[in-house]
Every structure is written in C-alpha cells, then in structure tokens.
Design a protein around this motif. Structure first.
Motif, PDB file in Angstrom:
ATOM      1  N   VAL A  81      19.530 -40.066 -23.783  1.00  0.00           N
ATOM      2  CA  VAL A  81      19.197 -41.056 -25.130  1.00  0.00           C
ATOM      3  C   VAL A  81      20.316 -41.086 -25.852  1.00  0.00           C
ATOM      4  O   VAL A  81      20.340 -42.202 -26.677  1.00  0.00           O
ATOM      5  N   GLY A  82      21.333 -40.323 -26.013  1.00  0.00           N
ATOM      6  CA  GLY A  82      22.466 -40.052 -26.928  1.00  0.00           C
ATOM      7  C   GLY A  82      23.461 -41.395 -26.512  1.00  0.00           C
ATOM      8  O   GLY A  82      23.956 -42.139 -27.388  1.00  0.00           O
ATOM      9  N   SER A  83      23.619 -41.526 -25.204  1.00  0.00           N
ATOM     10  CA  SER A  83      24.455 -42.679 -24.719  1.00  0.00           C
ATOM     11  C   SER A  83      23.928 -44.219 -25.202  1.00  0.00           C
ATOM     12  O   SER A  83      24.525 -44.885 -25.357  1.00  0.00           O
ATOM     13  N   MET A  84      22.336 -44.189 -24.953  1.00  0.00           N
ATOM     14  CA  MET A  84      21.907 -45.300 -25.456  1.00  0.00           C
ATOM     15  C   MET A  84      21.963 -45.730 -26.827  1.00  0.00           C
ATOM     16  O   MET A  84      21.911 -46.869 -27.088  1.00  0.00           O
ATOM     17  N   VAL A  85      21.959 -44.444 -27.673  1.00  0.00           N
ATOM     18  CA  VAL A  85      21.884 -44.898 -29.269  1.00  0.00           C
ATOM     19  C   VAL A  85      23.173 -45.180 -29.340  1.00  0.00           C
ATOM     20  O   VAL A  85      23.614 -46.197 -30.520  1.00  0.00           O
ATOM     21  N   ALA A  88      23.745 -48.775 -28.430  1.00  0.00           N
ATOM     22  CA  ALA A  88      23.040 -49.659 -29.669  1.00  0.00           C
ATOM     23  C   ALA A  88      23.899 -49.704 -30.802  1.00  0.00           C
ATOM     24  O   ALA A  88      23.866 -50.932 -31.327  1.00  0.00           O
ATOM     25  N   VAL A  89      24.540 -48.847 -31.180  1.00  0.00           N
ATOM     26  CA  VAL A  89      25.154 -48.723 -32.379  1.00  0.00           C
ATOM     27  C   VAL A  89      26.836 -49.548 -32.143  1.00  0.00           C
ATOM     28  O   VAL A  89      26.890 -50.096 -33.074  1.00  0.00           O
ATOM     29  N   ALA A  90      27.453 -49.095 -30.891  1.00  0.00           N
ATOM     30  CA  ALA A  90      28.635 -49.616 -30.671  1.00  0.00           C
ATOM     31  C   ALA A  90      28.613 -51.146 -30.301  1.00  0.00           C
ATOM     32  O   ALA A  90      29.653 -51.823 -30.712  1.00  0.00           O
ATOM     33  N   THR A  91      27.499 -51.709 -30.077  1.00  0.00           N
ATOM     34  CA  THR A  91      27.491 -53.236 -29.607  1.00  0.00           C
ATOM     35  C   THR A  91      27.667 -54.033 -30.606  1.00  0.00           C
ATOM     36  O   THR A  91      28.674 -54.755 -30.409  1.00  0.00           O
ATOM     37  N   LEU A  96      31.528 -57.763 -33.381  1.00  0.00           N
ATOM     38  CA  LEU A  96      32.316 -57.961 -34.637  1.00  0.00           C
ATOM     39  C   LEU A  96      33.704 -57.785 -34.375  1.00  0.00           C
ATOM     40  O   LEU A  96      34.566 -58.738 -34.816  1.00  0.00           O
ATOM     41  N   PHE A  97      34.384 -56.890 -33.680  1.00  0.00           N
ATOM     42  CA  PHE A  97      35.781 -56.899 -33.483  1.00  0.00           C
ATOM     43  C   PHE A  97      36.321 -57.287 -32.243  1.00  0.00           C
ATOM     44  O   PHE A  97      37.352 -57.064 -31.758  1.00  0.00           O
TER      45      PHE A  97
END
Length: 184
Positions: A81-85, A88-91, A96-97
C-alpha cells in the motif's frame, strides 16, 4: 506385487491415518527380504481413535506460527500500500519534471557508462603492458644464447668463405660456389 501393496498399506496406514475401510488383515507369508517391509505394526481401533486429533506439537506450532505469519502478511500488505501511495504521489511529479529528469537520467547513464568503460580499458591496457614486459624479460633472458649461436654460425660461415676465396684465388678468379645465409 499385490501382497506387497497390502503389506505396505497395513504398515503405513497408522502414519497417514487412513480410514478403517482401507485396513486389510495381515497376510501370512514368509518374511520379506526388505527389512522395512518386514516390520510389524499393529494398531487397534481404540489407539487409532486416540491418534485421530492433531498432536500437541502440531497445535503448538500453529499457535506459535499463526501470529507470526499474520504479522508478516500484514507488513507485506502495508509495504504494498505504501508503494502504491508513493507511486501515486510521484507520478505527477515525474510528469511535471520529465523535461529535466529524462535528459538528466540520460546524462548520468552516459557518465556511468563512460567511467565503467574507461576503467575496463585501463585494466586491459595494464594487463597488456604487463604481458609485454614479461615477454621482453623472457626474450632478454634468452638473448645471450641466441647471440652466441648467431656469432658461432657467422664465424663458421666466414671461415668457410675465407677458405673458399683462398682456394679460388689459387685456382683463378671465378664465381663463388657457395652463398652465405645467416639465419637459424
């Protein structure tokens, strides 16, 4: 073969707790040459009923390993779950970068490739130089013998040529009959 199967089933059934319908009466025959088949284990129905439930060691193993397995399963789910979150935040940040990150990743990859290839070429150069120096040392160690053989042969050939020239001079000047070949 049939009697061996019956004999095995009779002796192994207490170990696997087979239903009583598979128990066969003991066969009366000569002792088997195989010592494992000749062992006689008789179990009564009362003893079989006592062994019907799981043993104490199996119960203790389940009691000890169930919480440990559950905890590990919970931790693996939490990690997933932590990896998926995190993904989702890093995508959105990656999107953007990406005009900066992609060329930076390519540049870092090329730099790492350059360092690794230069190291590999350096090791190759050092090993080649080491081989060449060893070859020169071996060649220098064998040179005195080679020079001695060449000078001995040159001395013999010179002496023979001198004798031939002297004999031709006495006979008259003509073509020499022998050519000098210096080589081994």
């Amino acid at each position: 073969m049939q009697t061996t199967c019956h004999h095995l089933r009779q002796h192994l059934s207490p170990l696997f707790l087979l239903p009583s319908s598979l128990y066969l009466p003991p066969l009366h025959r000569s002792p088997s040459p195989n010592p494992f088949l000749s062992v006689s284990v008789q179990i009564t129905m009362a003893e079989r009923d006592e062994q019907k439930g799981p043993s104490a060691s199996k119960i203790l193993a389940v009691i000890a390993l169930l919480p440990l397995g559950g905890t590990l399963l919970f931790l693996s789910g939490l990690t997933f779950v932590g990896s998926m979150v995190g993904l989702a935040v890093a995508t959105p940040l990656f999107l953007l970068f990406s005009p900066v990150l992609v060329p930076a990743a390519i540049g870092i990859g090329l730099a790492v490739t350059g360092f690794l290839s230069s190291g590999a070429l350096g090791v190759t150069a050092l090993s080649s130089l080491s081989w060449f120096l060893n070859y020169l040392r071996q060649l220098a160690a064998g040179m005195p013998d080679y020079f001695q053989r060449v000078t001995d042969k040159l001395g013999r050939e010179t002496k023979e040529m001198g004798q031939e020239l002297q004999s031709q001079a006495h006979e008259g000047w003509g073509k020499p009959t022998k050519r000098i070949q210096i080589g081994l």
